[in-house]
Design a protein around this motif. Structure first.
Motif, PDB file in Angstrom:
ATOM      1  N   VAL A 125      44.559 -40.248   9.130  1.00 40.46           N
ATOM      2  CA  VAL A 125      44.415 -41.074   7.928  1.00 40.46           C
ATOM      3  C   VAL A 125      45.061 -42.431   8.176  1.00 40.46           C
ATOM      4  O   VAL A 125      46.128 -42.521   8.780  1.00 40.46           O
ATOM      5  CB  VAL A 125      45.054 -40.417   6.672  1.00 40.46           C
ATOM      6  N   SER A 126      44.381 -43.502   7.744  1.00 43.36           N
ATOM      7  CA  SER A 126      44.921 -44.837   8.005  1.00 43.36           C
ATOM      8  C   SER A 126      45.325 -45.547   6.709  1.00 43.36           C
ATOM      9  O   SER A 126      46.027 -46.562   6.762  1.00 43.36           O
ATOM     10  CB  SER A 126      43.912 -45.680   8.774  1.00 43.36           C
ATOM     11  N   ASN A 127      44.893 -45.053   5.562  1.00 41.00           N
ATOM     12  CA  ASN A 127      45.218 -45.732   4.292  1.00 41.00           C
ATOM     13  C   ASN A 127      46.543 -45.219   3.720  1.00 41.00           C
ATOM     14  O   ASN A 127      46.653 -44.934   2.528  1.00 41.00           O
ATOM     15  CB  ASN A 127      44.094 -45.548   3.270  1.00 41.00           C
ATOM     16  N   VAL A 128      47.547 -45.064   4.614  1.00 44.20           N
ATOM     17  CA  VAL A 128      48.868 -44.598   4.184  1.00 44.20           C
ATOM     18  C   VAL A 128      49.926 -45.608   4.622  1.00 44.20           C
ATOM     19  O   VAL A 128      49.783 -46.262   5.655  1.00 44.20           O
ATOM     20  CB  VAL A 128      49.235 -43.216   4.793  1.00 44.20           C
ATOM     21  N   HIS A 129      50.971 -45.729   3.818  1.00 44.42           N
ATOM     22  CA  HIS A 129      52.111 -46.569   4.183  1.00 44.42           C
ATOM     23  C   HIS A 129      53.366 -45.805   3.821  1.00 44.42           C
ATOM     24  O   HIS A 129      53.506 -45.362   2.677  1.00 44.42           O
ATOM     25  CB  HIS A 129      52.111 -47.888   3.405  1.00 44.42           C
ATOM     26  N   PHE A 130      54.260 -45.647   4.795  1.00 45.60           N
ATOM     27  CA  PHE A 130      55.535 -44.987   4.504  1.00 45.60           C
ATOM     28  C   PHE A 130      56.616 -46.053   4.388  1.00 45.60           C
ATOM     29  O   PHE A 130      56.760 -46.904   5.271  1.00 45.60           O
ATOM     30  CB  PHE A 130      55.859 -43.955   5.587  1.00 45.60           C
ATOM     31  N   LEU A 131      57.340 -46.011   3.278  1.00 44.75           N
ATOM     32  CA  LEU A 131      58.355 -47.014   2.976  1.00 44.75           C
ATOM     33  C   LEU A 131      59.724 -46.367   3.030  1.00 44.75           C
ATOM     34  O   LEU A 131      59.901 -45.241   2.540  1.00 44.75           O
ATOM     35  CB  LEU A 131      58.157 -47.565   1.562  1.00 44.75           C
ATOM     36  N   LYS A 132      60.689 -47.091   3.611  1.00 43.08           N
ATOM     37  CA  LYS A 132      62.062 -46.591   3.591  1.00 43.08           C
ATOM     38  C   LYS A 132      62.777 -47.153   2.358  1.00 43.08           C
ATOM     39  O   LYS A 132      62.754 -48.364   2.120  1.00 43.08           O
ATOM     40  CB  LYS A 132      62.810 -47.007   4.861  1.00 43.08           C
TER      41      LYS A 132
END
Ligand SMILES: C[S@@+](CC[C@H](N)C(=O)[O-])C[C@H]1O[C@@H](n2cnc3c(N)ncnc32)[C@H](O)[C@@H]1O
Length: 247
Positions: A125-132
């Motif tokens: 999956v490419s439409n993901v963003h993980f934020l710290k």
């Protein structure tokens, strides 16, 4: 709760889930809950949903429910998962909202963020963003999210009022909240909750049903519903919490 107590508890939570991420990475698994003190039960993912995930992501499930089944996600929506852990709900959400949508995962633990990135890559999956970051101070602009989900995390926060206010800030008007969490019956005092399980094990910090409803009302939500789904200890339950940000 004093600032020192809050900081110490947050560090304990971070260490506990860093260890859980390392256990998954080295082939073991972990669970929200103290072994022997509470029954968190099987998480509620269907065989079809498990089939959409790499093995490590399914193993990394540390939740107490299945918020993606609750939230009724639609194509093109922006979803935010608070305390995204190994990324299971972010990956499932990304598939639901499709290429025109976005799924964000927010977590404070580096080891979990690394595991989630790897799982998302393996899932393709490419439409993901993980934020710290911390769920008490969400690093996203106001009114930028359609749906907030979370799986067994809000009970771990040492400042729930801040978390609920932040959810209200980032959601657009009419935006939805659909989360799984641990919730105590209203008659249990904080000391009685602590007798039934630890803070890091998702029990001692559980809000009561009435506290959840009052907190969400104060944060500007309507159509609030707290449904107790399964018992994890005496007077303590897995629950589905829903609400809509007032327009
Ligand atoms: C019980 S695990 C649940 C993980 C994931 N939601 C799941 O269902 O597998 C809790 C997660 O929340 C994160 N977490 C706990 N408190 C947090 C906070 N205040 N801010 C950001 N992340 C937090 C932990 O690092 C951990 O990854």
């Amino acid at each position: 709760m004093s600032t020192d107590t809050r900081d110490a508890l947050r560090e304990q939570v971070r260490e506990r889930y860093a260890e859980a991420a390392r256990a998954v990475t080295s082939g073991g698994s972990g669970c929200c809950g103290d072994s022997g003190s509470a029954d968190f039960g099987e998480s509620l993912y269907s065989a079809e949903q498990r089939g959409e995930l790499p093995d490590a992501a399914a193993l990394a499930s540390l939740g107490c429910g299945n918020p993606t089944a609750v939230a009724e996600l639609r194509e093109g929506e922006v979803v935010l998962d608070l305390g995204s852990g190994g990324g299971i709900d972010v990956i499932l959400s990304a598939k639901r909202v499709g290429p025109t949508g976005v799924a964000y995962g927010l977590d404070m633990t580096d080891e979990m963020l690394a595991l989630a990135q790897r799982n998302a890559r393996d899932a393709g999956v490419s439409n993901v963003h993980f934020l710290k970051g911390e769920i008490e101070s969400i690093p996203l602009p106001a009114e930028s999210v359609d749906v907030v989900i979370s799986n067994c995390v809000i009970n771990l926060s040492t400042d729930k009022a801040a978390v609920l206010a932040e959810i209200g800030r980032v959601l657009r008007s009419g935006g939805r909240l659909g989360i799984s969490d641990i919730v105590a019956e209203d008659h249990l005092t904080p000391d009685e909750r602590a007798e039934r399980g630890s803070w890091c094990g998702c029990v001692a910090g559980a809000l009561s049903r009435a506290e959840y409803v009052a907190g969400l009302e104060a944060a500007g939500f309507e159509k609030i519903n707290v449904e107790l789904t399964h018992r994890v200890a005496d007077g303590v339950h897995g629950a589905i919490v829903k609400g809509v940000k007032s327009t």
